[in-house]
Design an enzyme around this catalytic site. Structure first.
Site, PDB file in Angstrom:
ATOM      1  N   GLY A 223       4.724   0.749  -2.476  1.00 50.42           N
ATOM      2  CA  GLY A 223       4.732  -0.455  -1.645  1.00 50.42           C
ATOM      3  C   GLY A 223       3.386  -1.004  -1.241  1.00 50.42           C
ATOM      4  N   GLN A 224       2.291  -0.443  -1.728  1.00 46.31           N
ATOM      5  CA  GLN A 224       0.994  -1.021  -1.358  1.00 46.31           C
ATOM      6  C   GLN A 224       0.856  -2.388  -2.029  1.00 46.31           C
ATOM      7  OE1 GLN A 224      -2.518   1.350  -2.197  1.00 46.31           O
ATOM      8  NE2 GLN A 224      -3.864  -0.114  -1.140  1.00 46.31           N
TER       9      GLN A 224
ATOM     10  N   HIS B 215      -1.336   1.432   8.751  1.00 47.98           N
ATOM     11  CA  HIS B 215      -0.492   0.658   9.650  1.00 47.98           C
ATOM     12  C   HIS B 215      -0.297   1.486  10.916  1.00 47.98           C
ATOM     13  CE1 HIS B 215       1.336  -2.027   6.385  1.00 47.98           C
ATOM     14  NE2 HIS B 215       0.829  -1.039   5.661  1.00 47.98           N
TER      15      HIS B 215
ATOM     16  N   HIS C 189      -5.819   0.687   3.977  1.00 45.48           N
ATOM     17  CA  HIS C 189      -5.488   0.367   5.371  1.00 45.48           C
ATOM     18  C   HIS C 189      -4.430   1.332   5.874  1.00 45.48           C
ATOM     19  CE1 HIS C 189      -2.913  -2.000   2.682  1.00 45.48           C
ATOM     20  NE2 HIS C 189      -1.948  -1.863   3.588  1.00 45.48           N
TER      21      HIS C 189
ATOM     22  N   ASN D 236       0.456   3.158   2.559  1.00 41.61           N
ATOM     23  CA  ASN D 236       1.054   3.129   1.227  1.00 41.61           C
ATOM     24  C   ASN D 236      -0.065   3.338   0.210  1.00 41.61           C
ATOM     25  OD1 ASN D 236       3.748   2.561   2.070  1.00 41.61           O
ATOM     26  ND2 ASN D 236       3.131   0.449   2.479  1.00 41.61           N
TER      27      ASN D 236
ATOM     28  N   ILE E 201       0.437  -9.787   9.863  1.00 39.93           N
ATOM     29  CA  ILE E 201       0.970 -11.152   9.856  1.00 39.93           C
ATOM     30  C   ILE E 201       2.510 -11.167   9.817  1.00 39.93           C
ATOM     31  CG2 ILE E 201       1.057 -11.562   7.344  1.00 39.93           C
ATOM     32  CD1 ILE E 201      -0.451 -14.209   7.918  1.00 39.93           C
TER      33      ILE E 201
HETATM   34  P1  AMP Z   1       0.855  -2.752   2.318  1.00 36.23           P
HETATM   35  O1  AMP Z   1       2.122  -3.368   1.776  1.00 36.23           O
HETATM   36  O2  AMP Z   1       0.983  -1.365   2.802  1.00 36.23           O
HETATM   37  O3  AMP Z   1      -0.278  -2.959   1.336  1.00 36.23           O
HETATM   38  O4  AMP Z   1       0.498  -3.589   3.620  1.00 36.23           O
HETATM   39  C1  AMP Z   1      -0.069  -4.859   3.573  1.00 36.23           C
HETATM   40  C2  AMP Z   1       0.235  -5.535   4.877  1.00 36.23           C
HETATM   41  O5  AMP Z   1      -0.669  -6.621   5.029  1.00 36.23           O
HETATM   42  C3  AMP Z   1       1.644  -6.106   4.999  1.00 36.23           C
HETATM   43  O6  AMP Z   1       2.301  -5.489   6.110  1.00 36.23           O
HETATM   44  C4  AMP Z   1       1.410  -7.597   5.224  1.00 36.23           C
HETATM   45  O7  AMP Z   1       2.317  -8.174   6.122  1.00 36.23           O
HETATM   46  C5  AMP Z   1      -0.017  -7.626   5.746  1.00 36.23           C
HETATM   47  N1  AMP Z   1      -0.771  -8.849   5.526  1.00 36.23           N
HETATM   48  C6  AMP Z   1      -0.909  -9.542   4.384  1.00 36.23           C
HETATM   49  N2  AMP Z   1      -1.722 -10.591   4.544  1.00 36.23           N
HETATM   50  C7  AMP Z   1      -2.130 -10.545   5.842  1.00 36.23           C
HETATM   51  C8  AMP Z   1      -2.998 -11.358   6.639  1.00 36.23           C
HETATM   52  N3  AMP Z   1      -3.623 -12.437   6.137  1.00 36.23           N
HETATM   53  N4  AMP Z   1      -3.183 -11.011   7.933  1.00 36.23           N
HETATM   54  C9  AMP Z   1      -2.564  -9.937   8.447  1.00 36.23           C
HETATM   55  N5  AMP Z   1      -1.749  -9.123   7.753  1.00 36.23           N
HETATM   56  C10 AMP Z   1      -1.529  -9.429   6.468  1.00 36.23           C
END
Ligand code: AMP
Length: 117
Positions: free
Chosen positions: A95-96, A104, A102, A89, A34
């Site tokens: 930073g998680q 990236h 997941h 992460n 997002i």
């Molecule tokens: P992390 O910080 O590694 O846990 O990554 C979480 C990621 O999820 C971040 O890059 C956010 O931008 C992404 N994110 C959070 N909410 C959503 C959502 N509803 N749809 C798509 N991505 C999201």
């Protein structure tokens, strides 16, 4: 940390909130981030309750692990990505922010430094 079934990716997996879907199979769901950090920024989540990379590798059944990681390569090929960066992460300290494991997939711009200054 125990798995919170109300985390945002759990809700996406259950179809309770929408996502911009890229790919789905029995092992994984992939969708556009997002808040993209690169021209291509795709998140790939496994279909199961795992809080982090470490939790997934230790506790997920081997077929799910294999299917999940193979899915990442399939997505990259489907998106015609030759060069891409994978990041996960593992823990809030690095930073998680969403505690459903997941990866990236980042691509589409030069990425020389591993970490920002
Ligand atoms: P992390 O910080 O590694 O846990 O990554 C979480 C990621 O999820 C971040 O890059 C956010 O931008 C992404 N994110 C959070 N909410 C959503 C959502 N509803 N749809 C798509 N991505 C999201």
């Amino acid at each position: 940390m125990s798995y919170d079934t109300n985390n945002i990716f759990a809700k996406i997996l259950r179809g309770e909130i929408p996502c911009n879907k890229v790919y789905e199979n029995e092992f994984a769901l992939a969708f556009h981030d997002i808040a993209p950090a690169a021209p291509t920024h795709i998140l790939v989540i496994p279909k199961g309750h795992f809080v982090s990379f470490s939790d997934f590798v230790v506790n997920a059944p081997t077929p799910l692990q294999q299917g999940y990681f193979a899915s990442i390569e399939k997505i990259a090929a489907q998106q015609k990505l030759s060069d891409y960066r994978l990041i996960s992460n593992n823990g809030a300290g690095v930073g998680q922010t969403v505690h459903h494991f997941h990866m990236h997939i980042l691509a589409g711009k030069p990425m020389s430094a591993l970490l920002p200054n």
